[in-house]
Motif scaffolding. Structure first.
Motif, PDB file in Angstrom:
ATOM      1  N   UNK A 132      48.974  42.402  43.560  1.00  0.00           N
ATOM      2  CA  UNK A 132      50.337  41.874  43.474  1.00  0.00           C
ATOM      3  C   UNK A 132      50.819  41.283  44.795  1.00  0.00           C
ATOM      4  N   UNK A 133      50.078  41.570  45.894  1.00  0.00           N
ATOM      5  CA  UNK A 133      50.427  40.971  47.183  1.00  0.00           C
ATOM      6  C   UNK A 133      49.757  39.624  47.381  1.00  0.00           C
ATOM      7  N   UNK A 134      48.449  39.542  47.017  1.00  0.00           N
ATOM      8  CA  UNK A 134      47.671  38.345  47.342  1.00  0.00           C
ATOM      9  C   UNK A 134      47.258  37.523  46.120  1.00  0.00           C
TER      10      UNK A 134
ATOM     11  N   UNK B 278      49.608  37.280  38.211  1.00  0.00           N
ATOM     12  CA  UNK B 278      49.224  37.274  36.806  1.00  0.00           C
ATOM     13  C   UNK B 278      48.908  35.861  36.302  1.00  0.00           C
ATOM     14  N   UNK B 279      49.654  34.821  36.724  1.00  0.00           N
ATOM     15  CA  UNK B 279      49.258  33.464  36.316  1.00  0.00           C
ATOM     16  C   UNK B 279      47.853  33.085  36.805  1.00  0.00           C
ATOM     17  N   UNK B 280      47.496  33.507  38.031  1.00  0.00           N
ATOM     18  CA  UNK B 280      46.150  33.227  38.534  1.00  0.00           C
ATOM     19  C   UNK B 280      45.121  33.971  37.693  1.00  0.00           C
ATOM     20  N   UNK B 281      45.408  35.220  37.344  1.00  0.00           N
ATOM     21  CA  UNK B 281      44.504  35.998  36.492  1.00  0.00           C
ATOM     22  C   UNK B 281      44.327  35.332  35.126  1.00  0.00           C
TER      23      UNK B 281
ATOM     24  N   UNK C 221      40.526  34.157  33.912  1.00  0.00           N
ATOM     25  CA  UNK C 221      40.228  35.381  33.173  1.00  0.00           C
ATOM     26  C   UNK C 221      38.734  35.648  33.059  1.00  0.00           C
ATOM     27  N   UNK C 222      37.916  34.604  33.158  1.00  0.00           N
ATOM     28  CA  UNK C 222      36.476  34.768  32.954  1.00  0.00           C
ATOM     29  C   UNK C 222      35.816  35.573  34.072  1.00  0.00           C
ATOM     30  N   UNK C 223      36.454  35.697  35.231  1.00  0.00           N
ATOM     31  CA  UNK C 223      35.882  36.527  36.298  1.00  0.00           C
ATOM     32  C   UNK C 223      35.904  38.008  35.910  1.00  0.00           C
ATOM     33  N   UNK C 224      37.058  38.584  35.574  1.00  0.00           N
ATOM     34  CA  UNK C 224      37.023  39.995  35.136  1.00  0.00           C
ATOM     35  C   UNK C 224      36.291  40.181  33.820  1.00  0.00           C
ATOM     36  N   UNK C 225      36.359  39.185  32.905  1.00  0.00           N
ATOM     37  CA  UNK C 225      35.648  39.313  31.633  1.00  0.00           C
ATOM     38  C   UNK C 225      34.143  39.416  31.855  1.00  0.00           C
TER      39      UNK C 225
ATOM     40  N   UNK D  62      39.113  35.843  47.538  1.00  0.00           N
ATOM     41  CA  UNK D  62      39.803  37.132  47.562  1.00  0.00           C
ATOM     42  C   UNK D  62      40.609  37.326  46.284  1.00  0.00           C
ATOM     43  N   UNK D  63      41.249  36.267  45.807  1.00  0.00           N
ATOM     44  CA  UNK D  63      42.038  36.363  44.575  1.00  0.00           C
ATOM     45  C   UNK D  63      41.163  36.668  43.369  1.00  0.00           C
ATOM     46  N   UNK D  64      40.027  35.994  43.257  1.00  0.00           N
ATOM     47  CA  UNK D  64      39.140  36.268  42.117  1.00  0.00           C
ATOM     48  C   UNK D  64      38.564  37.677  42.197  1.00  0.00           C
ATOM     49  N   UNK D  65      38.272  38.126  43.416  1.00  0.00           N
ATOM     50  CA  UNK D  65      37.783  39.497  43.597  1.00  0.00           C
ATOM     51  C   UNK D  65      38.830  40.512  43.139  1.00  0.00           C
ATOM     52  N   UNK D  66      40.093  40.275  43.493  1.00  0.00           N
ATOM     53  CA  UNK D  66      41.156  41.199  43.113  1.00  0.00           C
ATOM     54  C   UNK D  66      41.397  41.194  41.608  1.00  0.00           C
ATOM     55  N   UNK D  67      41.087  40.085  40.932  1.00  0.00           N
ATOM     56  CA  UNK D  67      41.201  40.056  39.476  1.00  0.00           C
ATOM     57  C   UNK D  67      40.142  40.921  38.811  1.00  0.00           C
TER      58      UNK D  67
END
Length: 340
Positions: free
Chosen positions: A36-38, A41-44, A48-52, A252-257
């Motif tokens: 939520x800092x870096x 939810x719109x980026x996620x 979405x395919x990264x966490x999927x 970093x954002x994709x990693x956090x997702x």
């Protein structure tokens, strides 16, 4: 007047069984705060395919000798056409959470003997040296060659391993001779080189060594390969971010997702491994790996991809068959010696 006495140090430390729940809670809260800092939810939603991808990838990492990169790297680099370097870095980054989580679950089990894992104290630095050498010398290799090598590696390994007499009997690495150490160093350096190209691979090579040369039981060999790849992922992630300074805000954002997913799924895979026949999981991995290799060659086919894939697959099948055959030969010698 009674004097105050400090309780024993052991009583001040959490019981081993509490280590994993504490890690899970602290890591989960920290990752959510960082998200939520870096990130957002719109980026996620847009990525979405990264966490999927890591729902399957992290489970594979916890349950098999293959790291989460065995799914993440081909899915991102080949299926989704993500840059090879970004796919490799993402594999390292998510494994630094998922395989670390699985490692802590392994170490926190009451039946785990910590002394059995002591060889990792020198295995990890050797593999990391191979990673650094690979980052310095191998990054100019053409992307189709790297993709073909990786897919051939995981497909050949899974296919040969499923059909081999791979049952070990040893609980720990013991009685290693100088030649054993020399072979181990070579395998670890090669594993580090593989990790520098596609973010995984060291675990597969170490596992093959452990179940053949050291006749280690397959579940213990899986645990040790998971812990090696977890450590190498953390060190590789740190090298890319702190030493080379080449990790971007997007990475970093994709990693956090994906990190909260792998935090749960990798230890879940490790827990499932202890409760189901290992061959079930291996058959699924064989289908997955062969499917990835077929997709690579059938979608936008080129002679370069076909030739490299065929050549690497044939060579690696022969190498793995030869190495795994050592297990069968050893079993026959042991059986002959036990006859009256």
């Amino acid at each position: 007047m009674s004097r105050f006495r400090m309780p024993p140090l052991r009583s001040l430390l959490p019981r081993r069984r509490l280590i994993f729940p504490l890690w899970l809670g602290v890591a989960g809260v920290t990752l959510l705060a960082l998200f939520y800092t870096y990130s957002s939810l719109p980026f996620l939603a847009a990525h979405w395919y990264y966490p999927a991808t890591m729902v399957v990838g992290a489970f594979v990492a916890g349950a098999t000798p293959e790291g989460g990169g065995a799914v993440a790297f081909p899915v991102l680099s080949i299926f989704l056409s993500v840059d090879r370097v970004l796919a490799r870095d993402f594999s390292l980054m998510v494994q630094s959470i998922g395989m670390t989580s699985a490692s802590l679950l392994i170490l926190s089990r009451k039946d785990s003997r910590l002394a059995d894992f002591l060889p990792l104290l020198w295995w990890v630095p050797v593999a990391f040296l191979g990673f650094i050498l690979g980052m310095a010398t191998l990054q100019g290799v053409r992307v189709p060659v790297i993709q073909a090598l990786f897919l051939s590696l995981i497909a050949a390994f899974a296919l040969v391993y499923l059909r081999s007499p791979h049952r070990g009997y040893a609980e720990a690495v013991a009685g290693a001779k100088p030649r054993d150490h020399a072979v181990t160093v070579g395998v670890l350096l090669l594993g580090g080189l593989c990790a520098s190209l596609f973010g995984t691979g060291a675990d597969i090579l170490l596992y093959t060594l452990l179940v053949t040369r050291f006749a280690l039981k397959e579940k213990r060999a899986t645990e040790m390969s998971i812990m090696l790849m977890a450590s190498l992922s953390v060190l590789g992630y740190a090298w890319r971010g702190l030493v080379q300074g080449e990790l971007t805000a997007f990475q970093v954002q994709t990693w956090l997702c994906a990190a909260p997913v792998v935090l749960i799924m990798a230890p879940l895979g490790s827990a499932v491994l202890r409760r189901i026949p290992h061959e079930w999981m291996l058959r699924g991995i064989v289908v997955l790996n062969l499917g990835q290799l077929a997709y690579f060659n059938l979608v936008r086919p080129t002679w370069e991809k076909t030739l490299w894939s065929f050549g690497f697959t044939v060579v690696l099948l022969l190498v793995f068959a030869k190495v795994m055959g050592m297990v069968g030969a050893h079993r026959r010698r042991q059986a002959a010696l036990s006859l009256p």
